[in-house]
Scaffold this motif. Structure first.
Motif, mmCIF file in Angstrom:
data_model
loop_
_atom_site.group_PDB
_atom_site.id
_atom_site.type_symbol
_atom_site.label_atom_id
_atom_site.label_comp_id
_atom_site.label_asym_id
_atom_site.label_seq_id
_atom_site.Cartn_x
_atom_site.Cartn_y
_atom_site.Cartn_z
ATOM 1 N N MET A 199 0.848 -1.176 0.000
ATOM 2 C CA MET A 199 0.000 0.000 0.000
ATOM 3 C C MET A 199 0.887 1.229 0.000
ATOM 4 S SD MET A 199 -3.234 0.757 2.462
ATOM 5 C CE MET A 199 -2.667 1.993 3.612
ATOM 6 N N ASP A 200 1.281 1.683 -1.194
ATOM 7 C CA ASP A 200 2.150 2.842 -1.319
ATOM 8 C C ASP A 200 1.370 4.160 -1.241
ATOM 9 O OD1 ASP A 200 4.261 1.083 -1.674
ATOM 10 O OD2 ASP A 200 3.996 1.044 -3.845
ATOM 11 N N GLU A 201 0.245 4.202 -1.927
ATOM 12 C CA GLU A 201 -0.605 5.385 -1.954
ATOM 13 C C GLU A 201 -1.712 5.228 -0.919
ATOM 14 O OE1 GLU A 201 -0.217 8.096 -4.091
ATOM 15 O OE2 GLU A 201 1.684 7.140 -4.584
ATOM 16 N N PRO A 202 -2.283 6.354 -0.469
ATOM 17 C CA PRO A 202 -3.432 6.233 0.434
ATOM 18 C C PRO A 202 -4.585 5.513 -0.258
ATOM 19 C CG PRO A 202 -2.692 8.532 0.259
ATOM 20 C CD PRO A 202 -1.915 7.721 -0.736
ATOM 21 N N VAL A 203 -5.367 4.826 0.512
ATOM 22 C CA VAL A 203 -6.535 4.130 -0.008
ATOM 23 C C VAL A 203 -7.560 5.173 -0.440
ATOM 24 C CG1 VAL A 203 -8.442 2.607 0.635
ATOM 25 C CG2 VAL A 203 -6.126 2.086 1.371
ATOM 26 N N ALA A 204 -8.154 4.977 -1.608
ATOM 27 C CA ALA A 204 -9.190 5.882 -2.107
ATOM 28 C C ALA A 204 -10.546 5.413 -1.589
ATOM 29 C CB ALA A 204 -9.182 5.890 -3.631
ATOM 30 N N ILE A 205 -11.393 6.361 -1.222
ATOM 31 C CA ILE A 205 -12.748 6.064 -0.772
ATOM 32 C C ILE A 205 -13.696 6.727 -1.761
ATOM 33 C CG2 ILE A 205 -14.440 6.309 1.091
ATOM 34 C CD1 ILE A 205 -11.970 4.668 1.943
ATOM 35 N N ARG A 206 -14.655 5.946 -2.263
ATOM 36 C CA ARG A 206 -15.632 6.500 -3.195
ATOM 37 C C ARG A 206 -16.900 5.669 -3.171
ATOM 38 N NH1 ARG A 206 -15.769 3.148 -7.501
ATOM 39 N NH2 ARG A 206 -13.876 2.069 -8.144
ATOM 40 N N GLU A 207 -17.974 6.271 -3.692
ATOM 41 C CA GLU A 207 -19.230 5.537 -3.786
ATOM 42 C C GLU A 207 -19.131 4.523 -4.922
ATOM 43 O OE1 GLU A 207 -24.046 6.139 -3.867
ATOM 44 O OE2 GLU A 207 -22.755 7.879 -3.549
ATOM 45 N N ALA A 208 -19.718 3.366 -4.697
ATOM 46 C CA ALA A 208 -19.715 2.293 -5.703
ATOM 47 C C ALA A 208 -20.656 2.635 -6.846
ATOM 48 C CB ALA A 208 -20.141 0.973 -5.060
ATOM 49 N N SER A 209 -20.322 2.075 -8.020
ATOM 50 C CA SER A 209 -21.187 2.206 -9.188
ATOM 51 C C SER A 209 -21.221 0.860 -9.914
ATOM 52 C CB SER A 209 -20.694 3.325 -10.109
ATOM 53 O OG SER A 209 -19.389 3.041 -10.574
ATOM 54 N N ILE A 247 -10.534 1.527 -1.997
ATOM 55 C CA ILE A 247 -9.821 0.960 -3.142
ATOM 56 C C ILE A 247 -8.320 1.106 -2.920
ATOM 57 C CG2 ILE A 247 -9.491 1.073 -5.648
ATOM 58 C CD1 ILE A 247 -12.369 0.441 -4.931
ATOM 59 N N ASP A 248 -7.601 -0.009 -3.083
ATOM 60 C CA ASP A 248 -6.138 -0.018 -2.994
ATOM 61 C C ASP A 248 -5.611 -0.799 -4.195
ATOM 62 O OD1 ASP A 248 -3.575 0.406 -1.771
ATOM 63 O OD2 ASP A 248 -3.641 -1.674 -1.055
ATOM 64 N N ASP A 249 -4.744 -0.179 -4.979
ATOM 65 C CA ASP A 249 -4.210 -0.839 -6.179
ATOM 66 C C ASP A 249 -5.324 -1.411 -7.052
ATOM 67 O OD1 ASP A 249 -1.515 -0.292 -5.917
ATOM 68 O OD2 ASP A 249 -1.144 -2.080 -4.706
ATOM 69 N N ASP A 250 -6.350 -0.629 -7.288
ATOM 70 C CA ASP A 250 -7.485 -1.001 -8.139
ATOM 71 C C ASP A 250 -8.309 -2.180 -7.617
ATOM 72 O OD1 ASP A 250 -7.008 1.047 -10.004
ATOM 73 O OD2 ASP A 250 -5.509 -0.190 -11.025
#
Length: 168
Positions: A1-11, A68-71
């Protein structure tokens, strides 16, 4: 986990990734894990089905938020409308490898922001009565115990604590 985890609404394009997440969570945690008490392969098959996932995405009564982490989906929170004023945080889960990476708080915050944006004034959540980690987590985020009850999960009685948070 190099980048921060992204948080978003699912689609809708996330359905397959969510199904993969649910199966990975199930295989690493099993039916004794907090949040999965009483679940079986059949239950996971049912909730990981594309139609079931699609029904929990982006509708007026149900929403899902992803970490989301690394897609890859590594955590989620789901909400569902209870009534005009209240929404339930119907689930928050993360993969074992993500515990301690601070994705729970941003998932709850995304759910709260969405609830506020849709005019809800209260959010409720339930957790197993013996899940001290989750109970402490929710209380640290402004939820207060409002009672307890027993949920029937596929024939298994699971004692739970009911918590509520006033959103405005």
């Amino acid at each position: 986990m190099d980048e921060p985890v992204a948080i978003r609404e699912a689609s809708d394009p996330d359905i397959d990734a969510i199904a993969s997440f649910l199966w990975e969570l199930w295989h690493e945690s099993g039916p004794e894990a907090p949040g999965l008490s009483g679940a079986t392969d059949e239950v996971i098959t049912e909730i990981a089905a594309p139609a079931a996932i699609g029904a929990r995405i982006g509708g007026p009564d149900r929403r899902m938020f992803l970490a989301i982490d690394d897609d890859a989906v590594v955590g989620f929170a789901a909400t569902r409308r209870i009534d005009e004023n209240r929404v339930e945080l119907a689930g928050i889960m993360e993969l074992q490898r993500m515990i301690g990476h601070h994705i729970g708080t941003p998932l709850v915050e995304a759910a709260i922001d969405s609830a506020l944006g849709h005019g809800f004034t209260e959010m409720s959540v339930r957790t197993e009565i013996d899940n001290e980690r989750a109970l402490g987590f929710y209380q640290a985020r402004g939820f207060e115990i409002s009672g307890d009850s027993v949920e029937n999960v596929e024939g298994t009685e699971v004692p739970v604590v009911d918590l509520i948070r006033v959103l405005r």
